[in-house]
Design a protein around this motif. Structure first.
Motif, PDB file in Angstrom:
ATOM      1  N   ASN A  57       0.837  -1.209   0.000  1.00  0.00           N
ATOM      2  CA  ASN A  57       0.000   0.000   0.000  1.00  0.00           C
ATOM      3  C   ASN A  57       0.868   1.254   0.000  1.00  0.00           C
ATOM      4  O   ASN A  57       0.603   2.215  -0.717  1.00  0.00           O
ATOM      5  N   LEU A  58       1.890   1.183   0.828  1.00  0.00           N
ATOM      6  CA  LEU A  58       2.802   2.321   0.943  1.00  0.00           C
ATOM      7  C   LEU A  58       3.498   2.607  -0.404  1.00  0.00           C
ATOM      8  O   LEU A  58       3.637   3.752  -0.830  1.00  0.00           O
ATOM      9  N   GLN A  59       3.904   1.534  -1.050  1.00  0.00           N
ATOM     10  CA  GLN A  59       4.561   1.687  -2.353  1.00  0.00           C
ATOM     11  C   GLN A  59       3.594   2.288  -3.379  1.00  0.00           C
ATOM     12  O   GLN A  59       3.956   3.152  -4.171  1.00  0.00           O
ATOM     13  N   ARG A  60       2.353   1.845  -3.327  1.00  0.00           N
ATOM     14  CA  ARG A  60       1.351   2.366  -4.264  1.00  0.00           C
ATOM     15  C   ARG A  60       1.064   3.842  -3.974  1.00  0.00           C
ATOM     16  O   ARG A  60       0.984   4.670  -4.876  1.00  0.00           O
ATOM     17  N   TRP A  61       0.929   4.181  -2.682  1.00  0.00           N
ATOM     18  CA  TRP A  61       0.684   5.591  -2.322  1.00  0.00           C
ATOM     19  C   TRP A  61       1.836   6.460  -2.799  1.00  0.00           C
ATOM     20  O   TRP A  61       1.614   7.567  -3.300  1.00  0.00           O
ATOM     21  N   TRP A  62       3.045   5.938  -2.629  1.00  0.00           N
ATOM     22  CA  TRP A  62       4.207   6.737  -3.034  1.00  0.00           C
ATOM     23  C   TRP A  62       4.224   6.945  -4.555  1.00  0.00           C
ATOM     24  O   TRP A  62       4.494   8.050  -5.038  1.00  0.00           O
ATOM     25  N   SER A  63       3.925   5.881  -5.274  1.00  0.00           N
ATOM     26  CA  SER A  63       3.863   5.997  -6.737  1.00  0.00           C
ATOM     27  C   SER A  63       2.778   7.014  -7.128  1.00  0.00           C
ATOM     28  O   SER A  63       2.985   7.870  -8.002  1.00  0.00           O
ATOM     29  N   ASN A  64       1.625   6.947  -6.468  1.00  0.00           N
ATOM     30  CA  ASN A  64       0.550   7.912  -6.750  1.00  0.00           C
ATOM     31  C   ASN A  64       1.010   9.340  -6.455  1.00  0.00           C
ATOM     32  O   ASN A  64       0.727  10.268  -7.219  1.00  0.00           O
ATOM     33  N   TYR A  65       1.691   9.487  -5.338  1.00  0.00           N
ATOM     34  CA  TYR A  65       2.163  10.816  -4.946  1.00  0.00           C
ATOM     35  C   TYR A  65       3.151  11.370  -5.976  1.00  0.00           C
ATOM     36  O   TYR A  65       3.054  12.531  -6.404  1.00  0.00           O
ATOM     37  N   MET A  66       4.098  10.529  -6.385  1.00  0.00           N
ATOM     38  CA  MET A  66       5.119  10.995  -7.330  1.00  0.00           C
ATOM     39  C   MET A  66       4.469  11.410  -8.654  1.00  0.00           C
ATOM     40  O   MET A  66       4.872  12.389  -9.284  1.00  0.00           O
ATOM     41  N   GLN A  67       3.459  10.663  -9.071  1.00  0.00           N
ATOM     42  CA  GLN A  67       2.800  10.998 -10.344  1.00  0.00           C
ATOM     43  C   GLN A  67       1.922  12.239 -10.238  1.00  0.00           C
ATOM     44  O   GLN A  67       1.896  13.073 -11.135  1.00  0.00           O
ATOM     45  N   ALA A  68       1.215  12.352  -9.132  1.00  0.00           N
ATOM     46  CA  ALA A  68       0.214  13.422  -9.036  1.00  0.00           C
ATOM     47  C   ALA A  68       0.754  14.715  -8.447  1.00  0.00           C
ATOM     48  O   ALA A  68       0.326  15.808  -8.838  1.00  0.00           O
ATOM     49  N   MET A  69       1.681  14.621  -7.506  1.00  0.00           N
ATOM     50  CA  MET A  69       2.035  15.810  -6.736  1.00  0.00           C
ATOM     51  C   MET A  69       3.465  16.290  -6.922  1.00  0.00           C
ATOM     52  O   MET A  69       3.733  17.492  -6.871  1.00  0.00           O
ATOM     53  N   HIS A  70       4.367  15.338  -7.100  1.00  0.00           N
ATOM     54  CA  HIS A  70       5.772  15.728  -7.109  1.00  0.00           C
ATOM     55  C   HIS A  70       6.047  16.740  -8.222  1.00  0.00           C
ATOM     56  O   HIS A  70       5.654  16.533  -9.367  1.00  0.00           O
ATOM     57  N   GLY A  71       6.708  17.817  -7.872  1.00  0.00           N
ATOM     58  CA  GLY A  71       7.035  18.837  -8.869  1.00  0.00           C
ATOM     59  C   GLY A  71       5.943  19.871  -9.060  1.00  0.00           C
ATOM     60  O   GLY A  71       6.122  20.849  -9.777  1.00  0.00           O
ATOM     61  N   THR A  72       4.790  19.660  -8.422  1.00  0.00           N
ATOM     62  CA  THR A  72       3.693  20.626  -8.596  1.00  0.00           C
ATOM     63  C   THR A  72       3.637  21.623  -7.428  1.00  0.00           C
ATOM     64  O   THR A  72       2.828  22.548  -7.450  1.00  0.00           O
ATOM     65  N   LEU A  73       4.456  21.405  -6.406  1.00  0.00           N
ATOM     66  CA  LEU A  73       4.356  22.209  -5.187  1.00  0.00           C
ATOM     67  C   LEU A  73       5.270  23.429  -5.306  1.00  0.00           C
ATOM     68  O   LEU A  73       6.433  23.391  -4.926  1.00  0.00           O
ATOM     69  N   ALA A  74       4.729  24.484  -5.886  1.00  0.00           N
ATOM     70  CA  ALA A  74       5.552  25.651  -6.223  1.00  0.00           C
ATOM     71  C   ALA A  74       5.649  26.639  -5.078  1.00  0.00           C
ATOM     72  O   ALA A  74       4.762  26.737  -4.237  1.00  0.00           O
ATOM     73  N   GLY A  75       6.747  27.404  -5.082  1.00  0.00           N
ATOM     74  CA  GLY A  75       6.914  28.488  -4.115  1.00  0.00           C
ATOM     75  C   GLY A  75       7.896  28.121  -3.015  1.00  0.00           C
ATOM     76  O   GLY A  75       8.636  27.141  -3.110  1.00  0.00           O
ATOM     77  N   THR A  76       7.880  28.933  -1.966  1.00  0.00           N
ATOM     78  CA  THR A  76       8.692  28.620  -0.792  1.00  0.00           C
ATOM     79  C   THR A  76       7.923  27.582   0.008  1.00  0.00           C
ATOM     80  O   THR A  76       6.741  27.782   0.324  1.00  0.00           O
ATOM     81  N   THR A  77       8.587  26.477   0.313  1.00  0.00           N
ATOM     82  CA  THR A  77       7.833  25.364   0.885  1.00  0.00           C
ATOM     83  C   THR A  77       8.178  25.123   2.360  1.00  0.00           C
ATOM     84  O   THR A  77       9.335  25.246   2.772  1.00  0.00           O
ATOM     85  N   TYR A  78       7.165  24.778   3.105  1.00  0.00           N
ATOM     86  CA  TYR A  78       7.308  24.532   4.544  1.00  0.00           C
ATOM     87  C   TYR A  78       6.649  23.190   4.889  1.00  0.00           C
ATOM     88  O   TYR A  78       5.457  23.142   5.185  1.00  0.00           O
ATOM     89  N   PRO A  79       7.413  22.099   4.852  1.00  0.00           N
ATOM     90  CA  PRO A  79       6.816  20.816   5.256  1.00  0.00           C
ATOM     91  C   PRO A  79       6.743  20.702   6.777  1.00  0.00           C
ATOM     92  O   PRO A  79       7.596  21.235   7.495  1.00  0.00           O
ATOM     93  N   GLU A  80       5.716  20.019   7.241  1.00  0.00           N
ATOM     94  CA  GLU A  80       5.568  19.691   8.675  1.00  0.00           C
ATOM     95  C   GLU A  80       5.755  20.920   9.575  1.00  0.00           C
ATOM     96  O   GLU A  80       6.667  20.970  10.395  1.00  0.00           O
ATOM     97  N   ARG A  81       4.887  21.883   9.431  1.00  0.00           N
ATOM     98  CA  ARG A  81       4.961  23.113  10.233  1.00  0.00           C
ATOM     99  C   ARG A  81       3.851  23.150  11.274  1.00  0.00           C
ATOM    100  O   ARG A  81       2.719  22.744  10.991  1.00  0.00           O
ATOM    101  N   THR A  82       4.157  23.666  12.434  1.00  0.00           N
ATOM    102  CA  THR A  82       3.127  23.915  13.437  1.00  0.00           C
ATOM    103  C   THR A  82       3.035  25.417  13.668  1.00  0.00           C
ATOM    104  O   THR A  82       4.057  26.065  13.899  1.00  0.00           O
ATOM    105  N   LEU A  83       1.834  25.949  13.579  1.00  0.00           N
ATOM    106  CA  LEU A  83       1.619  27.367  13.878  1.00  0.00           C
ATOM    107  C   LEU A  83       0.856  27.488  15.196  1.00  0.00           C
ATOM    108  O   LEU A  83       0.042  26.630  15.535  1.00  0.00           O
TER     109      LEU A  83
END
Ligand code: SF4
Length: 284
Positions: free
Chosen positions: A87-113
């Motif tokens: 499942n994890l491998q499939r989710w990762w493949s889905n993520y790479m196809q759908a999202m990777h490279g589309t996240l434009a701008g200054t990026t902040y992963p895993e942030r708490t406000l």
């Protein structure tokens, strides 16, 4: 910025609100009381479904970690090598196809406000924020549940409301010091099992003001209760998956979290692990 004052000290002064405990409160006041005020640890009754749910949550947690790793510069090949579950491998493949490279701008992963509401701290932990300074701010949230939650439910969730509200309140430091206007914000829920069906929510001034009233009202209501008068849920489906169901006399058989309209996500109903060093810079 909208502000409010505390109405009293019924809760510990250092009590922290966040999307998960507020969601617990609106689903069942009693659960909020047991979990966050009385800190009642109640073991789930063992069973196949419990183990399955735990595994689902662990996989979700791992997936979030994998996405974070990719933003730390670890290659996709190395990340996927460590993923043993299909499942994890499939989710990762889905993520790479759908999202990777589309996240434009200054990026902040895993942030708490962190902000303040009615005299208490309000926190939100974000999977990912992408900022095009002065133009647009996009919040991304990765969902790994088996079933996709419908849009109406997503819109009503405390996560949706607190995420966008708090970004307006305290997000300026992510936006070159400029306050973020509500209409600059978009929230995207991306579903690892439904990669081509993201749900997008645009924000606006009217919704921001409504969210302030709603969130402040909830905090005020909880503050006024002290440790009494927390009503029990009357929805069997909600009780059916709740860890306290045997304590509340609701039986021992685990129900279906999807039917209950909740989510088995790593951040779903667990308390938020806060990295205070990370949020120190935005405290006010
Ligand atoms: S079992 Fe039902 S009433 Fe009891 S805490 Fe859980 S949701 Fe609330």
């Amino acid at each position: 910025m909208l502000t409010g004052e505390s109405t009293g000290m019924a809760l510990p002064a250092d009590f922290q609100f966040h999307q998960a405990n507020l969601q617990d409160y609106v689903e069942c006041q009693r659960r909020f009381q047991l979990r966050y005020l009385r800190h009642v640890a109640w073991p789930a009754v063992p069973g196949e479904k419990v183990l399955d749910n735990e595994k689902q949550m662990q996989l979700g947690d791992q997936f979030h970690h994998m996405v974070h790793q990719s933003f730390l510069g670890i290659s996709s090949d190395d990340i996927v090598l460590a993923a043993k579950d299909e499942n994890l491998q499939r989710w990762w493949s889905n993520y790479m196809q759908a999202m990777h490279g589309t996240l434009a701008g200054t990026t902040y992963p895993e942030r708490t406000l962190a902000g303040r509401l009615q005299g208490y701290r309000l926190l939100a932990k974000y999977d990912f924020i992408a900022v095009l300074p002065g133009r647009k701010v996009t919040i991304y949230d990765w969902k790994t549940a088996r079933r996709k939650m419908d849009r109406k439910r997503l819109a009503a969730r405390l996560q949706t409301r607190a995420y966008m509200y708090l970004l307006v309140e305290v997000g300026a430091y992510l936006n070159a010091g400029q306050p973020i206007r509500p209409e600059q914000i978009e929230l995207i829920y991306w579903f690892a099992n439904y990669p081509d069906e993201p749900e997008r929510f645009c924000y606006g001034e009217e919704q921001y003001r409504a969210d302030h009233r709603y969130l402040a009202g909830l905090v005020q209501e909880i503050d006024a209760k002290g440790d009494g008068d927390f009503s029990s849920c009357t929805d069997d489906k909600v009780c059916g998956w709740c860890v306290y169901r045997s304590l509340c006399g609701q039986g021992t058989t685990l129900g279906d979290a999807d039917d209950a309209g909740t989510e088995l996500e790593p951040e779903g109903n667990a308390d938020i692990a806060i990295d205070f060093e990370q949020i120190a810079e935005i405290e006010f």
